[in-house]
Design a protein around this motif. Sequence first.
Motif, mmCIF file in Angstrom:
data_model
loop_
_atom_site.group_PDB
_atom_site.id
_atom_site.type_symbol
_atom_site.label_atom_id
_atom_site.label_comp_id
_atom_site.label_asym_id
_atom_site.label_seq_id
_atom_site.Cartn_x
_atom_site.Cartn_y
_atom_site.Cartn_z
ATOM 1 N N SER A 273 0.969 -1.237 0.114
ATOM 2 C CA SER A 273 -0.071 0.095 -0.038
ATOM 3 C C SER A 273 0.988 1.105 0.148
ATOM 4 O O SER A 273 0.328 2.407 -0.304
ATOM 5 N N GLY A 274 2.254 1.258 0.415
ATOM 6 C CA GLY A 274 2.954 2.414 0.460
ATOM 7 C C GLY A 274 3.741 2.593 -0.971
ATOM 8 O O GLY A 274 4.399 3.264 -1.137
ATOM 9 N N GLY A 275 3.307 1.450 -1.954
ATOM 10 C CA GLY A 275 3.796 1.915 -3.292
ATOM 11 C C GLY A 275 5.305 1.037 -3.464
ATOM 12 O O GLY A 275 5.613 1.438 -4.507
ATOM 13 N N SER A 276 5.660 0.400 -2.666
ATOM 14 C CA SER A 276 6.780 -0.329 -2.899
ATOM 15 C C SER A 276 6.559 -1.877 -3.186
ATOM 16 O O SER A 276 5.466 -2.357 -3.200
ATOM 17 N N ILE A 277 7.566 -2.466 -3.593
ATOM 18 C CA ILE A 277 7.492 -4.043 -3.764
ATOM 19 C C ILE A 277 8.361 -4.926 -2.678
ATOM 20 O O ILE A 277 9.499 -4.226 -2.209
ATOM 21 N N ALA A 278 7.512 -5.870 -2.266
ATOM 22 C CA ALA A 278 8.260 -6.718 -1.191
ATOM 23 C C ALA A 278 8.322 -7.989 -1.598
ATOM 24 O O ALA A 278 7.566 -8.773 -2.320
ATOM 25 N N TYR A 279 9.505 -8.764 -1.188
ATOM 26 C CA TYR A 279 9.846 -10.167 -1.641
ATOM 27 C C TYR A 279 10.190 -10.587 -0.416
ATOM 28 O O TYR A 279 10.911 -10.337 0.433
ATOM 29 N N ALA A 280 9.882 -12.020 -0.344
ATOM 30 C CA ALA A 280 10.351 -12.820 0.492
ATOM 31 C C ALA A 280 11.889 -13.071 0.348
ATOM 32 O O ALA A 280 12.136 -13.191 -0.588
ATOM 33 N N ASP A 281 12.697 -13.303 1.448
ATOM 34 C CA ASP A 281 14.139 -13.470 1.278
ATOM 35 C C ASP A 281 14.470 -14.659 0.417
ATOM 36 O O ASP A 281 15.232 -14.697 -0.377
ATOM 37 N N SER A 282 13.542 -15.713 0.617
ATOM 38 C CA SER A 282 13.715 -16.935 -0.237
ATOM 39 C C SER A 282 13.382 -16.788 -1.699
ATOM 40 O O SER A 282 13.801 -17.751 -2.463
ATOM 41 N N VAL A 283 12.905 -15.901 -2.255
ATOM 42 C CA VAL A 283 12.462 -15.632 -3.701
ATOM 43 C C VAL A 283 13.340 -14.666 -4.279
ATOM 44 O O VAL A 283 13.148 -14.631 -5.431
ATOM 45 N N LYS A 284 14.028 -13.654 -3.434
ATOM 46 C CA LYS A 284 14.635 -12.726 -3.967
ATOM 47 C C LYS A 284 15.653 -13.083 -5.312
ATOM 48 O O LYS A 284 16.542 -13.973 -4.973
ATOM 49 N N GLY A 285 15.441 -12.516 -6.578
ATOM 50 C CA GLY A 285 16.536 -13.069 -7.429
ATOM 51 C C GLY A 285 15.923 -14.174 -8.276
ATOM 52 O O GLY A 285 16.375 -14.428 -9.532
ATOM 53 N N ARG A 286 14.853 -14.752 -7.967
ATOM 54 C CA ARG A 286 14.215 -15.832 -8.672
ATOM 55 C C ARG A 286 12.634 -15.406 -9.086
ATOM 56 O O ARG A 286 12.449 -15.858 -10.036
ATOM 57 N N PHE A 287 12.040 -14.806 -8.340
ATOM 58 C CA PHE A 287 10.667 -14.407 -8.474
ATOM 59 C C PHE A 287 10.612 -13.025 -9.030
ATOM 60 O O PHE A 287 11.272 -12.289 -8.318
ATOM 61 N N THR A 288 9.437 -12.603 -9.769
ATOM 62 C CA THR A 288 9.336 -11.360 -9.995
ATOM 63 C C THR A 288 8.005 -11.067 -10.111
ATOM 64 O O THR A 288 7.292 -11.752 -10.564
ATOM 65 N N ILE A 289 7.323 -10.049 -9.466
ATOM 66 C CA ILE A 289 5.992 -9.538 -9.524
ATOM 67 C C ILE A 289 5.719 -8.665 -10.252
ATOM 68 O O ILE A 289 6.652 -7.690 -10.440
ATOM 69 N N SER A 290 4.738 -8.430 -11.014
ATOM 70 C CA SER A 290 4.379 -7.704 -12.059
ATOM 71 C C SER A 290 2.978 -7.231 -11.978
ATOM 72 O O SER A 290 2.066 -8.090 -11.533
ATOM 73 N N ARG A 291 2.670 -6.233 -12.598
ATOM 74 C CA ARG A 291 1.028 -6.088 -12.760
ATOM 75 C C ARG A 291 0.768 -5.124 -13.900
ATOM 76 O O ARG A 291 1.445 -4.425 -14.498
ATOM 77 N N ASP A 292 -0.919 -5.318 -14.298
ATOM 78 C CA ASP A 292 -1.361 -4.608 -15.290
ATOM 79 C C ASP A 292 -2.317 -3.899 -14.571
ATOM 80 O O ASP A 292 -3.496 -4.610 -14.218
ATOM 81 N N ASN A 293 -2.475 -2.678 -14.337
ATOM 82 C CA ASN A 293 -3.318 -2.116 -13.543
ATOM 83 C C ASN A 293 -4.698 -1.673 -14.190
ATOM 84 O O ASN A 293 -5.870 -1.948 -13.666
ATOM 85 N N ALA A 294 -4.316 -1.489 -15.514
ATOM 86 C CA ALA A 294 -5.722 -1.618 -16.604
ATOM 87 C C ALA A 294 -6.704 -2.779 -16.463
ATOM 88 O O ALA A 294 -7.749 -2.532 -16.656
ATOM 89 N N LYS A 295 -5.995 -3.881 -16.065
ATOM 90 C CA LYS A 295 -6.794 -5.238 -16.098
ATOM 91 C C LYS A 295 -6.999 -5.483 -14.545
ATOM 92 O O LYS A 295 -7.498 -6.876 -14.447
ATOM 93 N N ASN A 296 -6.516 -4.776 -13.540
ATOM 94 C CA ASN A 296 -6.702 -5.463 -12.246
ATOM 95 C C ASN A 296 -5.891 -6.784 -12.051
ATOM 96 O O ASN A 296 -6.534 -7.550 -11.335
ATOM 97 N N THR A 297 -4.839 -6.953 -12.467
ATOM 98 C CA THR A 297 -4.065 -7.999 -12.735
ATOM 99 C C THR A 297 -2.740 -8.006 -12.186
ATOM 100 O O THR A 297 -2.030 -7.145 -12.181
ATOM 101 N N VAL A 298 -2.422 -9.000 -11.196
ATOM 102 C CA VAL A 298 -0.852 -9.240 -10.916
ATOM 103 C C VAL A 298 -0.338 -10.627 -11.302
ATOM 104 O O VAL A 298 -1.166 -11.522 -11.411
ATOM 105 N N TYR A 299 0.941 -10.515 -11.767
ATOM 106 C CA TYR A 299 1.510 -11.585 -12.033
ATOM 107 C C TYR A 299 2.777 -12.105 -11.121
ATOM 108 O O TYR A 299 3.108 -11.268 -10.703
ATOM 109 N N LEU A 300 3.026 -13.413 -11.167
ATOM 110 C CA LEU A 300 4.221 -13.616 -10.360
ATOM 111 C C LEU A 300 5.137 -14.656 -11.288
ATOM 112 O O LEU A 300 4.525 -15.739 -11.532
#
Length: 120
Positions: free
Chosen positions: A53-80
């Motif tokens: 909600s603060g506008g940042s991206i948070a990752y668990a330490d265990s997935v950093k460098g391997r997982f990427t979150i992204s989003r399409d605001n127009a479609k109210n969609t988030v990807y992993l």
Amino acid sequence: QVQLVESGGGLVQPGGSLRLSCVASGSIFSINAMGWYHQAPGKERELVAAFTSGGSIAYADSVKGRFTISRDNAKNTVYLQMNSLKPEDTAVYYCYATGTVYEGVPFGSWGQGTQVTVSS
């Protein structure tokens, strides 16, 4: 009512990749936060990655460098995007979102979950 529907889970070999999607639908006025948790058998649900909600991206330490979150605001969609998957990534992955609906009422919703299994 806001509904979240996840897709993209499945069985993959160690080192493989999967891409999860989550679509939010309903009388959505705004989304404040959206992201992914996972829950392995016998364990608590844990944050994987999220747009906070603060506008940042948070990752668990265990997935950093391997997982990427992204989003399409127009479609109210988030990807992993999950790369270099490990057996310990095996879990049910849940999408969540918080925000407000058109009537100005805040909402918080979870999807039904999608199973990710990493095994040879």
